[in-house]
Write a protein that holds these residues in place. Sequence first.
Motif, PDB file in Angstrom:
ATOM      1  N   MET A 146       0.843  -1.191   0.000  1.00 27.47           N
ATOM      2  CA  MET A 146       0.000   0.000   0.000  1.00 27.47           C
ATOM      3  C   MET A 146       0.883   1.247   0.000  1.00 27.47           C
ATOM      4  N   HIS A 147       0.594   2.173  -0.901  1.00 29.01           N
ATOM      5  CA  HIS A 147       1.376   3.402  -0.986  1.00 29.01           C
ATOM      6  C   HIS A 147       0.540   4.473  -1.667  1.00 29.01           C
ATOM      7  N   LYS A 148       1.039   5.689  -1.685  1.00 35.09           N
ATOM      8  CA  LYS A 148       0.381   6.778  -2.392  1.00 35.09           C
ATOM      9  C   LYS A 148       1.442   7.766  -2.857  1.00 35.09           C
ATOM     10  N   HIS A 149       1.066   8.632  -3.787  1.00 32.30           N
ATOM     11  CA  HIS A 149       1.993   9.655  -4.258  1.00 32.30           C
ATOM     12  C   HIS A 149       1.224  10.907  -4.642  1.00 32.30           C
ATOM     13  N   ASN A 150       1.963  11.949  -4.954  1.00 32.80           N
ATOM     14  CA  ASN A 150       1.338  13.252  -5.229  1.00 32.80           C
ATOM     15  C   ASN A 150       0.933  13.423  -6.687  1.00 32.80           C
ATOM     16  N   ARG A 151       1.111  12.387  -7.480  1.00 34.48           N
ATOM     17  CA  ARG A 151       0.704  12.433  -8.884  1.00 34.48           C
ATOM     18  C   ARG A 151      -0.529  11.559  -9.093  1.00 34.48           C
ATOM     19  N   ALA A 152      -1.381  11.965 -10.015  1.00 37.95           N
ATOM     20  CA  ALA A 152      -2.443  11.075 -10.474  1.00 37.95           C
ATOM     21  C   ALA A 152      -1.795  10.004 -11.347  1.00 37.95           C
ATOM     22  N   GLN A 153      -2.361   8.805 -11.338  1.00 40.63           N
ATOM     23  CA  GLN A 153      -1.727   7.684 -12.029  1.00 40.63           C
ATOM     24  C   GLN A 153      -2.737   6.948 -12.918  1.00 40.63           C
ATOM     25  N   LEU A 154      -2.287   6.606 -14.116  1.00 35.76           N
ATOM     26  CA  LEU A 154      -3.044   5.729 -15.006  1.00 35.76           C
ATOM     27  C   LEU A 154      -2.300   4.409 -15.080  1.00 35.76           C
ATOM     28  N   LEU A 155      -2.966   3.329 -14.680  1.00 32.03           N
ATOM     29  CA  LEU A 155      -2.329   2.025 -14.564  1.00 32.03           C
ATOM     30  C   LEU A 155      -2.949   1.065 -15.565  1.00 32.03           C
TER      31      LEU A 155
ATOM     32  N   VAL B  48      -4.417   8.953  -3.275  1.00 31.84           N
ATOM     33  CA  VAL B  48      -5.223   7.771  -2.956  1.00 31.84           C
ATOM     34  C   VAL B  48      -4.302   6.577  -2.698  1.00 31.84           C
ATOM     35  N   GLU B  49      -4.455   5.939  -1.546  1.00 30.48           N
ATOM     36  CA  GLU B  49      -3.659   4.750  -1.237  1.00 30.48           C
ATOM     37  C   GLU B  49      -4.074   3.590  -2.133  1.00 30.48           C
ATOM     38  N   HIS B  50      -3.077   2.854  -2.611  1.00 34.15           N
ATOM     39  CA  HIS B  50      -3.374   1.734  -3.498  1.00 34.15           C
ATOM     40  C   HIS B  50      -2.248   0.710  -3.457  1.00 34.15           C
ATOM     41  N   CYS B  51      -2.553  -0.469  -3.945  1.00 33.80           N
ATOM     42  CA  CYS B  51      -1.585  -1.562  -3.987  1.00 33.80           C
ATOM     43  C   CYS B  51      -1.835  -2.348  -5.263  1.00 33.80           C
ATOM     44  N   ALA B  52      -0.774  -2.696  -5.968  1.00 31.24           N
ATOM     45  CA  ALA B  52      -0.875  -3.503  -7.185  1.00 31.24           C
ATOM     46  C   ALA B  52      -0.124  -4.816  -6.980  1.00 31.24           C
TER      47      ALA B  52
ATOM     48  N   CYS C  48      -2.128  -9.565 -16.254  1.00 32.98           N
ATOM     49  CA  CYS C  48      -3.244  -9.044 -15.459  1.00 32.98           C
ATOM     50  C   CYS C  48      -2.737  -8.613 -14.091  1.00 32.98           C
ATOM     51  N   MET C  49      -3.199  -7.472 -13.641  1.00 30.02           N
ATOM     52  CA  MET C  49      -2.874  -6.979 -12.304  1.00 30.02           C
ATOM     53  C   MET C  49      -4.102  -7.057 -11.413  1.00 30.02           C
ATOM     54  N   SER C  50      -3.863  -7.300 -10.144  1.00 29.08           N
ATOM     55  CA  SER C  50      -4.900  -7.217  -9.122  1.00 29.08           C
ATOM     56  C   SER C  50      -4.598  -5.977  -8.293  1.00 29.08           C
ATOM     57  N   ILE C  51      -5.580  -5.094  -8.132  1.00 32.78           N
ATOM     58  CA  ILE C  51      -5.307  -3.857  -7.406  1.00 32.78           C
ATOM     59  C   ILE C  51      -6.313  -3.652  -6.269  1.00 32.78           C
ATOM     60  N   THR C  52      -5.819  -3.047  -5.208  1.00 36.47           N
ATOM     61  CA  THR C  52      -6.653  -2.649  -4.077  1.00 36.47           C
ATOM     62  C   THR C  52      -6.500  -1.152  -3.917  1.00 36.47           C
ATOM     63  N   LEU C  53      -7.635  -0.446  -3.853  1.00 33.00           N
ATOM     64  CA  LEU C  53      -7.569   1.007  -3.729  1.00 33.00           C
ATOM     65  C   LEU C  53      -8.861   1.524  -3.136  1.00 33.00           C
ATOM     66  N   ASP C  54      -8.707   2.422  -2.180  1.00 36.34           N
ATOM     67  CA  ASP C  54      -9.841   3.109  -1.566  1.00 36.34           C
ATOM     68  C   ASP C  54     -10.915   2.120  -1.088  1.00 36.34           C
ATOM     69  N   GLY C  55     -10.452   1.001  -0.485  1.00 32.06           N
ATOM     70  CA  GLY C  55     -11.394   0.024   0.051  1.00 32.06           C
ATOM     71  C   GLY C  55     -12.031  -0.879  -0.969  1.00 32.06           C
ATOM     72  N   LEU C  56     -11.528  -0.869  -2.201  1.00 31.90           N
ATOM     73  CA  LEU C  56     -12.075  -1.704  -3.263  1.00 31.90           C
ATOM     74  C   LEU C  56     -11.007  -2.625  -3.824  1.00 31.90           C
ATOM     75  N   HIS C  57     -11.439  -3.791  -4.276  1.00 32.54           N
ATOM     76  CA  HIS C  57     -10.551  -4.732  -4.959  1.00 32.54           C
ATOM     77  C   HIS C  57     -11.051  -4.886  -6.388  1.00 32.54           C
ATOM     78  N   CYS C  58     -10.138  -4.902  -7.348  1.00 38.25           N
ATOM     79  CA  CYS C  58     -10.532  -5.138  -8.729  1.00 38.25           C
ATOM     80  C   CYS C  58      -9.359  -5.730  -9.489  1.00 38.25           C
ATOM     81  N   VAL C  59      -9.621  -6.235 -10.664  1.00 36.69           N
ATOM     82  CA  VAL C  59      -8.565  -6.767 -11.512  1.00 36.69           C
ATOM     83  C   VAL C  59      -8.515  -5.963 -12.801  1.00 36.69           C
TER      84      VAL C  59
END
Length: 254
Positions: free
Chosen positions: A32-41, A71-75, A47-58
């Motif tokens: 889990m991490h965050k940064h000061n830039r907006a990110q397009l992933l 926004v905190e997120h994890c890939a 395929c990536m599995s991501i967790t962000l803002d309390g949501l899980h998606c692929v």
Amino acid sequence: MLIDRNTPFYVDDMPYSFVGIAAQIGKHDSGMHKHNRAQLLFAPHGCMSITLDGLHCVLPPTKAAWIPAGVEHCAIMRNVVAYRSLYFDPSNIDNLPIDLAVFNVTPLLKELIERMAFWEWDKPSSEQANTLALCCEELLHAEKYDLTLPLPTDKRLTVWLERIKTGDSLPQPLNEMSTQIGASSKTISRLFIKETGMPYQAWRQQWRLLTAIEQLSEKKSVSAVAHALEFSSDSAFIHFFKQHTGETPSHYMK
């Protein structure tokens, strides 16, 4: 810019308004991490599995995630992924999406991401302007993709959920989960409705669907996925998948 694990990279320390990176990444958990830039992933392969803002998606190769700054997120990548990440400084770039979103990637947007991910970081702003503006326009009009899974936060579920997220175990039927967690089925049901808005069985089925999409994106066969997710047969899995997406697994992945 094409990078590897030896390339120093910390986007918040970079002096550029836009930064793109491309890499071949094997099994990896960003934490889990965050940064000061907006990110397009995005990943055109794998395929990536991501967790962000309390949501899980692929993110199979037809989907991308827009992650606003802060926004905190994890890939998580479980196999080799063609990783593409574009970073935008919202204080210097206009017309960026505001809200967190997962959306469908059009052929045009895919080509734009591929081009921009390989740009040299010091590419003059004047040479970026037209492509960057077109990319932002495509993002603002991209079709949203709502197949996400809200995650419970109750401490009693912490260890169980971590094992689910890392792929170490499957979410069991409610009666089996009750025994493992040490809470009654009624308590677990109440927790899931309160914290995710979904009954546990609906949550479990959504998790199986997302995991199926992830595994199919990794070129696993229908039979292998059906077995891994403990369906009684291939036909039962295909029926389940079509019921939730409107398409068979093979047609969905095409």
